[in-house]
Design an enzyme around this catalytic site. Structure first.
Site, mmCIF file in Angstrom:
data_model
loop_
_atom_site.group_PDB
_atom_site.id
_atom_site.type_symbol
_atom_site.label_atom_id
_atom_site.label_comp_id
_atom_site.label_asym_id
_atom_site.label_seq_id
_atom_site.Cartn_x
_atom_site.Cartn_y
_atom_site.Cartn_z
ATOM 1 C CG LEU A 73 -2.092 -1.115 1.386
ATOM 2 C CD1 LEU A 73 -2.720 -1.093 2.656
ATOM 3 C CD2 LEU A 73 -2.856 -0.903 0.112
ATOM 4 C CG ASP A 74 -0.035 5.252 -1.849
ATOM 5 O OD1 ASP A 74 -0.349 5.696 -0.958
ATOM 6 O OD2 ASP A 74 -0.998 4.897 -2.909
ATOM 7 C CB VAL A 75 3.924 6.651 2.128
ATOM 8 C CG1 VAL A 75 3.699 7.888 1.048
ATOM 9 C CG2 VAL A 75 3.994 7.020 3.362
#
EC number: 5.4.99.22
Length: 291
Positions: free
Chosen positions: A109-111
């Site tokens: 999952l991106d930041v």
């Protein structure tokens, strides 16, 4: 019983079989002091010494290794990497410690995205769950900013062209909101980088909040705090294994007694609180991690 070397290493969490084949072909793997070749088979015994880039690694027989799976509530701001050179928090920081195994993230999952992230000790399970050919559903709750009309929803369902190829949501369901701030629940059957955000951006709509709420039929557990984890029971673990055509497990390390479950929940809450305090102190210590 001997097994292919790449299968043993994948099971131990050192990459997908394809990645490990590349490592073997590059001469980076040795078995009992000899450089391994693609196609080599090994029998996992107590005296077996396998090294990657000179580092001794731990492997176990398939029958000895219990497949474990965690459901983790990833907060925004954490990176999906084991180590960050800038010292920023990662999704691995709060996971329980293991002996003779390691946690492998099932996708990323991106930041700026929060929500459900699965971890497992079984590299083969992780690789199969992530592979696009398995078409495992991922569901996201998305808050969007912008005008959404029927034409845009049709495009998102039928498919739009992204820089890495066509993409579409399998399902889109309106779930609340008014005006130009609205919530939708969407599903995908693949995990390309920032795919949910890029799909909405392709029709001129910005994503202001993104939460993964389901992976396959495993939901984000109710009551789980951000930064908290819970271990899946045997039935849930075997559901995931069956989903990708792996044999079922016969045992689990999950405690079934209510008192032990309550104790574990309290430990998780304390760990979340303690880690939040440490992260806060780290950010205020003079290093700017927002760049």
């Amino acid at each position: 019983m001997s097994e292919k070397l790449q299968k043993v290493l994948a099971r131990a969490g050192h990459g997908s079989r394809r990645e490990i084949e590349s490592i073997i072909e590059a001469g980076r793997v040795s078995v009992d002091g000899k450089i391994a070749k693609l196609g080599d088979r090994v029998e996992v015994t107590p005296g077996l010494k396998i090294r990657i880039d000179g580092h001794l690694i731990s492997v176990r027989e398939s029958a000895e290794q219990i497949c474990r799976v965690l459901a983790y509530y990833k907060p925004e701001g954490e990176l999906c990497t084991r180590n960050d050179p800038e010292g920023r928090p990662t999704v691995f920081d709060r996971l329980p410690k293991l002996r003779g195994a390691r946690w492998i993230a099932v996708g990323r999952l991106d930041v700026n995205t929060c929500g459900l992230l699965l971890f497992t000790t079984d590299g083969e399970l992780a690789n199969r769950l992530m592979h696009p050919s398995r078409e495992v559903e991922r569901e996201y709750a998305v808050r969007v900013f912008g005008q959404v009309d029927d034409a845009k929803l049709r495009d998102l369902s039928r498919g739009v062209q992204l820089e890495d190829g066509p993409a579409a949501f399998k399902t889109i369901k309106f779930s609340g909101g008014e005006g130009i701030n609205q919530w939708y629940n969407v599903t995908l059957t693949e995990g390309r980088n920032r795919e949910v955000r890029r799909l909405w951006e392709a029709v001129g709509v910005q994503v202001s909040r993104l939460i993964r709420v389901r992976y396959g039929d495993i939901p984000l557990p109710k009551g789980l705090p951000r930064g908290g984890w819970t271990e899946l029971d045997l039935a849930q673990t075997n559901y995931l294994r069956e989903l990708v055509e792996l044999p079922p497990e016969t045992s689990s390390k999950v405690a079934v007694e209510k008192d032990r479950r309550r104790m574990k929940a309290n430990q998780i809450r304390r760990a979340v609180k303690r880690h939040s305090q440490v992260s806060g102190g780290r950010r205020s210590g003079g290093r700017n991690n927002n760049g």
